[in-house]
Scaffold this motif. Structure first.
Motif, PDB file in Angstrom:
ATOM      1  N   HIS A   1       0.824  -1.211   0.000  1.00 51.35           N
ATOM      2  CA  HIS A   1       0.000   0.000   0.000  1.00 51.35           C
ATOM      3  C   HIS A   1       0.857   1.261   0.000  1.00 51.35           C
ATOM      4  O   HIS A   1       0.417   2.314  -0.444  1.00 51.35           O
ATOM      5  CB  HIS A   1      -0.991  -0.010   1.160  1.00 51.35           C
ATOM      6  N   GLN A   2       2.102   1.124   0.471  1.00 52.82           N
ATOM      7  CA  GLN A   2       3.019   2.259   0.372  1.00 52.82           C
ATOM      8  C   GLN A   2       3.386   2.498  -1.087  1.00 52.82           C
ATOM      9  O   GLN A   2       3.431   3.631  -1.555  1.00 52.82           O
ATOM     10  CB  GLN A   2       4.272   1.990   1.207  1.00 52.82           C
ATOM     11  N   ILE A   3       3.622   1.416  -1.800  1.00 55.58           N
ATOM     12  CA  ILE A   3       3.934   1.533  -3.229  1.00 55.58           C
ATOM     13  C   ILE A   3       2.776   2.198  -3.966  1.00 55.58           C
ATOM     14  O   ILE A   3       2.969   3.067  -4.817  1.00 55.58           O
ATOM     15  CB  ILE A   3       4.216   0.137  -3.832  1.00 55.58           C
ATOM     16  N   ARG A   4       1.563   1.813  -3.590  1.00 57.45           N
ATOM     17  CA  ARG A   4       0.398   2.376  -4.288  1.00 57.45           C
ATOM     18  C   ARG A   4       0.302   3.889  -4.083  1.00 57.45           C
ATOM     19  O   ARG A   4       0.024   4.625  -5.023  1.00 57.45           O
ATOM     20  CB  ARG A   4      -0.876   1.673  -3.828  1.00 57.45           C
ATOM     21  N   TRP A   5       0.553   4.346  -2.876  1.00 60.91           N
ATOM     22  CA  TRP A   5       0.535   5.791  -2.656  1.00 60.91           C
ATOM     23  C   TRP A   5       1.663   6.479  -3.437  1.00 60.91           C
ATOM     24  O   TRP A   5       1.474   7.510  -4.058  1.00 60.91           O
ATOM     25  CB  TRP A   5       0.666   6.134  -1.168  1.00 60.91           C
ATOM     26  N   LEU A   6       2.852   5.868  -3.375  1.00 64.09           N
ATOM     27  CA  LEU A   6       3.995   6.477  -4.059  1.00 64.09           C
ATOM     28  C   LEU A   6       3.718   6.581  -5.555  1.00 64.09           C
ATOM     29  O   LEU A   6       3.981   7.609  -6.188  1.00 64.09           O
ATOM     30  CB  LEU A   6       5.263   5.650  -3.800  1.00 64.09           C
ATOM     31  N   GLU A   7       3.157   5.523  -6.114  1.00 62.68           N
ATOM     32  CA  GLU A   7       2.881   5.555  -7.551  1.00 62.68           C
ATOM     33  C   GLU A   7       1.785   6.556  -7.887  1.00 62.68           C
ATOM     34  O   GLU A   7       1.822   7.221  -8.924  1.00 62.68           O
ATOM     35  CB  GLU A   7       2.507   4.152  -8.045  1.00 62.68           C
ATOM     36  N   PHE A   8       0.816   6.642  -7.002  1.00 58.02           N
ATOM     37  CA  PHE A   8      -0.236   7.638  -7.214  1.00 58.02           C
ATOM     38  C   PHE A   8       0.360   9.045  -7.243  1.00 58.02           C
ATOM     39  O   PHE A   8       0.050   9.853  -8.121  1.00 58.02           O
ATOM     40  CB  PHE A   8      -1.282   7.526  -6.109  1.00 58.02           C
ATOM     41  N   CYS A   9       1.230   9.303  -6.288  1.00 60.83           N
ATOM     42  CA  CYS A   9       1.842  10.629  -6.231  1.00 60.83           C
ATOM     43  C   CYS A   9       2.660  10.910  -7.488  1.00 60.83           C
ATOM     44  O   CYS A   9       2.556  11.983  -8.093  1.00 60.83           O
ATOM     45  CB  CYS A   9       2.723  10.757  -4.997  1.00 60.83           C
ATOM     46  N   LEU A  10       3.451   9.931  -7.894  1.00 64.75           N
ATOM     47  CA  LEU A  10       4.256  10.114  -9.108  1.00 64.75           C
ATOM     48  C   LEU A  10       3.367  10.427 -10.303  1.00 64.75           C
ATOM     49  O   LEU A  10       3.653  11.330 -11.093  1.00 64.75           O
ATOM     50  CB  LEU A  10       5.053   8.841  -9.398  1.00 64.75           C
ATOM     51  N   ALA A  11       2.281   9.696 -10.401  1.00 64.44           N
ATOM     52  CA  ALA A  11       1.387   9.887 -11.548  1.00 64.44           C
ATOM     53  C   ALA A  11       0.777  11.274 -11.555  1.00 64.44           C
ATOM     54  O   ALA A  11       0.334  11.759 -12.600  1.00 64.44           O
ATOM     55  CB  ALA A  11       0.297   8.818 -11.530  1.00 64.44           C
ATOM     56  N   HIS A  12       0.729  11.907 -10.379  1.00 61.82           N
ATOM     57  CA  HIS A  12       0.117  13.230 -10.319  1.00 61.82           C
ATOM     58  C   HIS A  12       1.132  14.332  -9.989  1.00 61.82           C
ATOM     59  O   HIS A  12       0.770  15.384  -9.467  1.00 61.82           O
ATOM     60  CB  HIS A  12      -1.026  13.234  -9.304  1.00 61.82           C
ATOM     61  N   ASP A  13       2.386  14.031 -10.294  1.00 63.37           N
ATOM     62  CA  ASP A  13       3.437  15.035 -10.138  1.00 63.37           C
ATOM     63  C   ASP A  13       3.584  15.559  -8.724  1.00 63.37           C
ATOM     64  O   ASP A  13       3.862  16.743  -8.510  1.00 63.37           O
ATOM     65  CB  ASP A  13       3.212  16.212 -11.103  1.00 63.37           C
ATOM     66  N   ILE A  14       3.361  14.687  -7.771  1.00 69.08           N
ATOM     67  CA  ILE A  14       3.654  15.043  -6.390  1.00 69.08           C
ATOM     68  C   ILE A  14       5.014  14.432  -6.061  1.00 69.08           C
ATOM     69  O   ILE A  14       5.232  13.249  -6.290  1.00 69.08           O
ATOM     70  CB  ILE A  14       2.564  14.491  -5.445  1.00 69.08           C
ATOM     71  N   ALA A  15       5.910  15.268  -5.569  1.00 73.46           N
ATOM     72  CA  ALA A  15       7.289  14.810  -5.371  1.00 73.46           C
ATOM     73  C   ALA A  15       7.368  13.794  -4.240  1.00 73.46           C
ATOM     74  O   ALA A  15       6.987  14.079  -3.102  1.00 73.46           O
ATOM     75  CB  ALA A  15       8.187  16.009  -5.063  1.00 73.46           C
ATOM     76  N   VAL A  16       7.859  12.597  -4.557  1.00 78.04           N
ATOM     77  CA  VAL A  16       8.052  11.561  -3.545  1.00 78.04           C
ATOM     78  C   VAL A  16       9.387  10.878  -3.775  1.00 78.04           C
ATOM     79  O   VAL A  16       9.938  10.908  -4.880  1.00 78.04           O
ATOM     80  CB  VAL A  16       6.947  10.470  -3.603  1.00 78.04           C
ATOM     81  N   SER A  17       9.899  10.268  -2.724  1.00 83.52           N
ATOM     82  CA  SER A  17      11.099   9.459  -2.882  1.00 83.52           C
ATOM     83  C   SER A  17      11.188   8.469  -1.736  1.00 83.52           C
ATOM     84  O   SER A  17      10.509   8.619  -0.721  1.00 83.52           O
ATOM     85  CB  SER A  17      12.353  10.344  -2.901  1.00 83.52           C
ATOM     86  N   VAL A  18      12.024   7.465  -1.940  1.00 78.78           N
ATOM     87  CA  VAL A  18      12.308   6.514  -0.862  1.00 78.78           C
ATOM     88  C   VAL A  18      13.748   6.726  -0.444  1.00 78.78           C
ATOM     89  O   VAL A  18      14.637   6.797  -1.288  1.00 78.78           O
ATOM     90  CB  VAL A  18      12.108   5.065  -1.343  1.00 78.78           C
ATOM     91  N   CYS A  19      13.950   6.834   0.849  1.00 79.05           N
ATOM     92  CA  CYS A  19      15.287   7.057   1.378  1.00 79.05           C
ATOM     93  C   CYS A  19      15.783   5.785   2.061  1.00 79.05           C
ATOM     94  O   CYS A  19      15.267   5.397   3.109  1.00 79.05           O
ATOM     95  CB  CYS A  19      15.270   8.218   2.369  1.00 79.05           C
ATOM     96  N   TYR A  20      16.742   5.130   1.443  1.00 77.86           N
ATOM     97  CA  TYR A  20      17.315   3.918   2.032  1.00 77.86           C
ATOM     98  C   TYR A  20      18.497   4.287   2.914  1.00 77.86           C
ATOM     99  O   TYR A  20      19.384   5.024   2.491  1.00 77.86           O
ATOM    100  CB  TYR A  20      17.736   2.942   0.934  1.00 77.86           C
ATOM    101  N   VAL A  21      18.480   3.757   4.098  1.00 81.11           N
ATOM    102  CA  VAL A  21      19.505   4.123   5.074  1.00 81.11           C
ATOM    103  C   VAL A  21      20.412   2.934   5.369  1.00 81.11           C
ATOM    104  O   VAL A  21      19.939   1.808   5.533  1.00 81.11           O
ATOM    105  CB  VAL A  21      18.858   4.593   6.396  1.00 81.11           C
TER     106      VAL A  21
END
Ligand code: MN
Ligand code: MN
Length: 557
Positions: free
Chosen positions: A531-551
DNA sequence: ACCCGACACTCACGC
DNA sequence: TCTCGCGTGG
DNA sequence: GCGTGAGTGTCGCCACGCGAG
């Protein structure tokens, strides 16, 4: 006004009695048609008891279990000795003196020392070491399967008095009819008085209630009993026949049944009873049941069967979580059944950022990243779902707490009772339309600010007040464009249950440019959830800036 | 709004 | 003796 | 090494006192 339900002041030493009588009175007057004649007359007899006896009865009802030692009852506020009040309760059939009890019940009531003393003869036969633990003593005693005995027969030289509380089923039934669930309880009244909880005041009439038919209450209780047995470790196959049949006329109870079947299937699967698991899952309307069913078929090598069901499931997925799961499953199955694998929809790749940070002593990864990214010009907040849900909850407050029939029926709701019904949004379409329309101008800011001020502290399923401080709210209103909020809220409304979670950990505000970006943090060993992927993809599709930060953690030397 | 849901963390598998 | 978990009660 | 599917643990008032270990 909320009918005539009020919480008693804690200055009243018998506040619990007052609250209890409020509930009983409410149920007896407004749900009398859902009670049997016997139950109603039983309740009527409460009035003939002295106040002290009624108060003690309530104390017993509120405590766990149905067996009580007099020595463990300490209620000076009764004004009379507990034993006296008990005599009165016993005389009217509310309690039973010196009841028969099984050995495991006895163990629960006695301390180790008392067990050793009272059961000395039995324990001697078992040949247990003197210092054996309570658990060991009980398992050995259970092997002997001793018949139930009266308390004073188990322990003849006791000075104590044991009583059994009767009619607990009636009190649970009343609590269920009042709250519409068994999770809430008498203590909700106290939490309100203590100010821990503050509930929205939604007008409701006496005819709005959780249940319309006794049969539904019975079904609820029946399923609850099954659930309790399941939790108690009883074999699922024994419980299966007692689960009520499907009944789609009550979607609420049917979804509860679906959840019960889901759990029963899990237990059956775990214990190797695949056929039962399949039966339970295929009968369950639970969102994840069909996928579990299919994966078990897959595990069993019944590929074609799984493929066919998956195909039909794909036509009507139960939310996009299932759709995502089906896609993965069918990609695996396709090879086995010699079919073309489903087209892999081209996914935009999610921007990544990689950090190597010193491992903080106590704080979480999210805080470590927050600290690293936070700056004067770009304040970062660790909000997960709370910001978006909170803004949504504030803007849509009037829709969420609208006094629709059946949505509110007692003063302790954190959300309308039908929040997760299929028709929740459509029943309030005009209200939600109006709330979202405020996003077409700057009006939404005023509405959100006003609600924030007026409702601050009032419990809502969508607003986590401690997370939504005024500065955070102002930053959000300044940096998140209305158009984005509209898109996000529309997605929320498409599936309030599924879409209210999975939002990224951090939000980074850029106040000078009035923009923001969302960052999901992943430590070593963690991975994105569906469900995190789904939100991230939704944001990308609508030009909302998102990223994943691997630590990664810095090597300590 | 049901002993839950929402996270991260953990172990286990098959390729 | 101390620590932990649970039940209780406001 | 990956991708995936499961299961577990924590927290939701808070202070207390008891009993088990
Ligand atoms: Mn998170
Ligand atoms: Mn994260």
């Amino acid at each position: 006004m909320n009918g005539r339900i009020t919480t008693a002041s804690l200055d009243d030493p018998l506040y619990y009695l007052a609250n209890f009588e409020t509930v009983v009175h409410w149920v007896a007057t407004h749900h009398g048609d859902l009670l049997t004649y016997d139950e109603r007359t039983r309740l009527d007899r409460l009035q003939s008891l002295s106040q002290a006896a009624r108060a003690l009865l309530v104390r017993l009802v509120m405590r766990s279990g149905e067996l009580f030692r007099l020595s463990k009852l300490n209620y000076p506020e009764l004004g009379v000795p507990e034993s006296e009040a008990l005599d009165e309760l016993a005389a009217d059939g509310w309690t039973e003196d010196d009841p028969e009890l099984a050995i495991d019940e006895l163990f629960r009531l006695l301390t180790v020392a008392e067990c050793r003393h009272a059961l000395a003869p039995i324990l001697a036969d078992c040949g247990l070491p003197r210092a054996a633990s309570k658990k060991a003593m009980l398992t050995d005693c259970l092997e002997l399967a001793p018949a139930p005995r009266r308390f004073t027969d188990w322990w003849p030289d006791t000075d104590d008095r044991l009583v059994a509380l009767h009619h607990m089923a009636l009190f649970d039934r009343i609590r269920l009819m009042f709250f519409g669930n068994l999770r809430q309880s008498w203590s909700d009244f106290v939490l309100v008085e203590l100010g821990h909880h503050q509930y929205e005041t939604v007008p409701f009439t006496p005819d709005s209630r959780a249940f319309q038919q006794r049969e539904a209450v019975d079904r609820y209780l029946l399923m609850q009993a099954c659930r309790d047995r399941l939790e108690g470790g009883e074999p699922p196959a024994d419980i299966w026949p007692d689960i009520p049949a499907r009944d789609d006329s009550n979607p609420w109870l049917e979804s509860r049944r679906g959840r019960l079947l889901m759990e029963l299937g899990r237990q059956a699967d775990r214990q190797g009873d695949a056929e039962l698991a399949l039966a339970a899952w295929s009968d369950s309307g639970h969102r994840e049941a069909r996928l579990r069913h299919l994966r078990l078929l897959e595990r069993q090598g019944r590929h074609q069967e799984a493929w066919d069901i998956a195909l039909s499931a794909q036509a009507e997925p139960r939310g996009d979580g299932e759709a995502q799961g089906l896609e993965r499953l069918m990609r695996r199955l396709a090879r086995k059944v010699d079919q073309a694998p489903p087209e892999r929809p081209k996914r935009p790749s999610i921007p990544e950022m990689h950090l190597t940070l010193p491992q903080p002593a106590a704080a979480s990864v999210e805080w470590a990243v927050l600290q690293d990214l936070d700056s004067e010009q770009t304040p970062v907040c660790y909000v997960e779902n709370t910001l978006i849900n909170g803004l949504f909850g504030l803007l849509c407050w009037p829709a969420l707490f609208a006094p629709l029939p059946g949505a509110f029926f007692h003063p302790f709701h954190i959300a309308p009772a039908d929040l997760h019904r299929e028709d929740f949004v459509s029943r309030r379409q005009a209200l939600f339309d109006d709330c979202l329309a405020a996003l077409d101008s700057d009006e939404y800011k005023d509405r959100i600010r006003r609600t924030w001020g007026e409702k601050h502290g009032i419990t809502s399923a969508f607003v986590a007040w401690p997370a939504l401080s005024e500065p955070v709210l102002e930053l959000a209103l300044h940096c998140i464009p209305a158009a984005d909020l509209k898109l996000i809220f529309q997605r929320l409304l498409r599936d309030l249950r599924d879409h209210r979670s999975g939002l990224p950990d951090l939000i980074r505000f850029h106040p000078e440019q009035a923009r923001y970006d969302l960052i999901e943090v992943k430590g070593p060993g963690d991975r994105l959830q569906d469900h995190q992927i789904r939100w991230l993809e939704f944001c990308l599709a609508h030009d909302i800036a998102v990223s994943v930060c691997y630590v990664r953690w810095q090597e300590a030397d």
